[in-house]
Design a protein around this motif. Sequence first.
Motif, PDB file in Angstrom:
ATOM      1  N   GLY A  10       9.328 -13.471  -4.147  1.00 56.01           N
ATOM      2  CA  GLY A  10       9.403 -13.091  -5.554  1.00 56.01           C
ATOM      3  C   GLY A  10       8.228 -12.279  -6.044  1.00 56.01           C
ATOM      4  O   GLY A  10       8.027 -12.120  -7.244  1.00 56.01           O
ATOM      5  N   SER A  11       7.432 -11.741  -5.131  1.00 59.92           N
ATOM      6  CA  SER A  11       6.262 -10.996  -5.587  1.00 59.92           C
ATOM      7  C   SER A  11       6.602  -9.537  -5.882  1.00 59.92           C
ATOM      8  O   SER A  11       5.771  -8.800  -6.386  1.00 59.92           O
ATOM      9  N   GLY A  12       7.804  -9.126  -5.563  1.00 58.20           N
ATOM     10  CA  GLY A  12       8.204  -7.761  -5.901  1.00 58.20           C
ATOM     11  C   GLY A  12       8.134  -6.775  -4.749  1.00 58.20           C
ATOM     12  O   GLY A  12       8.204  -5.577  -4.971  1.00 58.20           O
ATOM     13  N   LYS A  13       8.029  -7.285  -3.515  1.00 59.20           N
ATOM     14  CA  LYS A  13       7.936  -6.407  -2.344  1.00 59.20           C
ATOM     15  C   LYS A  13       9.138  -5.477  -2.225  1.00 59.20           C
ATOM     16  O   LYS A  13       9.003  -4.273  -2.064  1.00 59.20           O
ATOM     17  N   ARG A  42       3.236   7.824   8.043  1.00 53.30           N
ATOM     18  CA  ARG A  42       2.747   6.596   8.653  1.00 53.30           C
ATOM     19  C   ARG A  42       3.360   5.387   7.961  1.00 53.30           C
ATOM     20  O   ARG A  42       3.780   5.470   6.820  1.00 53.30           O
ATOM     21  N   PRO A  43       3.331   4.276   8.670  1.00 56.12           N
ATOM     22  CA  PRO A  43       3.854   3.072   8.034  1.00 56.12           C
ATOM     23  C   PRO A  43       2.820   2.365   7.152  1.00 56.12           C
ATOM     24  O   PRO A  43       1.634   2.347   7.470  1.00 56.12           O
ATOM     25  N   THR A  44       3.288   1.825   6.049  1.00 60.27           N
ATOM     26  CA  THR A  44       2.452   1.028   5.149  1.00 60.27           C
ATOM     27  C   THR A  44       3.066  -0.364   5.061  1.00 60.27           C
ATOM     28  O   THR A  44       4.280  -0.491   4.939  1.00 60.27           O
ATOM     29  N   LEU A  45       2.220  -1.354   5.155  1.00 62.23           N
ATOM     30  CA  LEU A  45       2.704  -2.725   5.048  1.00 62.23           C
ATOM     31  C   LEU A  45       2.555  -3.205   3.605  1.00 62.23           C
ATOM     32  O   LEU A  45       1.488  -3.082   3.013  1.00 62.23           O
ATOM     33  N   VAL A  46       3.644  -3.705   3.058  1.00 62.39           N
ATOM     34  CA  VAL A  46       3.586  -4.285   1.712  1.00 62.39           C
ATOM     35  C   VAL A  46       3.891  -5.764   1.859  1.00 62.39           C
ATOM     36  O   VAL A  46       4.988  -6.130   2.275  1.00 62.39           O
ATOM     37  N   CYS A  47       2.909  -6.602   1.583  1.00 62.62           N
ATOM     38  CA  CYS A  47       3.161  -8.024   1.786  1.00 62.62           C
ATOM     39  C   CYS A  47       2.912  -8.825   0.522  1.00 62.62           C
ATOM     40  O   CYS A  47       2.195  -8.403  -0.377  1.00 62.62           O
ATOM     41  N   GLY A  48       3.512  -9.990   0.483  1.00 64.89           N
ATOM     42  CA  GLY A  48       3.386 -10.849  -0.682  1.00 64.89           C
ATOM     43  C   GLY A  48       4.315 -12.034  -0.535  1.00 64.89           C
ATOM     44  O   GLY A  48       5.178 -12.045   0.332  1.00 64.89           O
TER      45      GLY A  48
END
Lengths: 106, 506
Positions: free
Chosen positions: B51-54, B42-48
């Motif tokens: 420069g937050s390290g995504k 499944r897809p996972t969303l990584v947000c920030g």
Amino acid sequence: MQLLEDGVPLVPPAGQTYRLRLYVAGQTPKSVLAFRNLKQICEEHLHGHYEIEIIDLLQNPQLAQGDQILAIPTLVRRLPEPIKKIIGDLSNTERVLVGLDLRMGQ
Amino acid sequence: MERPTSNATLPPRRSRGPELPKTSTGIRGLDEITRGGLPQGRPTLVCGGPGSGKTLLALTFLVNGAIQFDEPGVLMTFEENDQEIASDVASLGFDLPELVAAHKLAVDYVRVERSEIEETGEYDLEGLFVRLDHAIRSVGAKRVVLDTIESLFAGLKNDSILRSELRRLFRWLKEQGVTAVITGERGDGLLTRQGLEEYVSDAVILLDHRVHDQVSTRRLRVVKYRGSYHGTNEYPFLISADGISVLPVSSMALQHEAPLERVSSGIARLDEMLSGKGFYRGSTILVSGTAGTGKTSLAAHFLDAACRRGERCLCFLFEESPQQLLRNMRSIGIDLEPWVGAGLLRFHADRPSRYGLETHLVTMYETVAAFKPTVTVIDPVTNLMTVGTYADVQAMLTRMIDHLKTENITAMLTSLMPGQIDIERTETAISSLMDTWMVLANDPVDGRHRRGLYVLKSRGMAHSNELREFVLTDQGLTMRDAVSDPRGTPDVPNTLWEGRDQHAVA
């Protein structure tokens, strides 16, 4: 086609052959429509001065990366340079002509 | 044909059911928080924010997959080209070109320039699907990263086509059975600028990068994880030369073991005061006192004794350099140098102001994990308190102590008190976390300073409540017989006596 009626001058192809590539993904209605529209525009404005190559990405997926193809259908003018891209079913002739530099954009 | 997505439309599993299959990220800490990794297939969303390290997190997920788990991956990048990405992560020790050459990774850079594209009529993003499909097939990918697909909104004019195509894309990704990480830029009032969270709803991880008092802190939070338990707190995370690590908060419950084994303080008469046997192994000991009372000397005895037993000791210094400490301790007859040479004792010296608390915490955590000590000294822990607020310090120390207890590491923390008056009151921030608390005092009597020591509390043992005088000689710290407090009777609460046979409870 009553395209020239508004009197905007046609930019002449200067004797150069237009090399066009139409990227499709299978025979979808949008692709078929795009090809039909393209053929018509070329016949009308570039008669005898154009080549159309159709690339079906379902058969040659590796070719999508080179021309940065994202949208389907995409028309790429490879010559004359610079490369131009027009995406969509090419139903707006005016925009296609602008996109091909065959007509000055406003 | 039945689609693998059919699961997504089922009602969420009850807590009794087995947890969803997960894909390990290989990122230390993140797998713990998510109880095993990202939702598989499944897809996972990584947000920030910027420069937050995504991107680094996403790439670490891919590279770990390719190297550690034999799961090839696809990186589709929309912002940086292959070379830029490769050089970005080279500092973490990732060799992307090598992985590509070994067919463990496929990279496709998607560039969309609005000014170069004329739009006329209907279109779809089948080209993107074709490219992704081709890349997945070319390496047999199990993991996919799209970084950052929102860039498409800047490149294409027709938002509604884009949105419906993205929805189709995420559905398609699920059908492919790949575990995907989609990165997204933090937006105003939204997790992502374009509201990607609406489409990618299986798991959402939020990264945050704050600067407080000129010290930056990175944090990670699992905002959502459908069908799984997960830690909901903010966890500090660190990007270092060794890659990304996330620091799980302490164990969620108080479930440390409470060993009965005792360890010597290194001073026989002090052991006597601690019901004759010294500290409990795995307990936490606070040594507080004003300047020059002998806190570090006491800690040095403790380290020396542990090294003599062959234990590995890790000493965090926040005031002196290791050389200073070694020299000073030699002057009172404690030579720690051989233990350093033998690899039993390691120092880790840092300026407290060098990073934020969280980074200190992560660094300490990692140093402990790397060196695997059984005894740890933090000297002085109070210097860390200058870096953060009261609540932050308490939270950080709770985590650290919790971690040390979980690992059954005996820890001695020294605490420098500004004045004598309120010693017992000013340390409420940490004293409740301590199993044993010793106070060192320095009193001018008859024209000289007399040093005194008493055990304010020591959980789970019948400890002495006498104030003992000690002297620092060239033979080390020597305790004298019980003295009466020159100020009067020391106010040592007796209520902390918890019975001789009880063992320390955290």
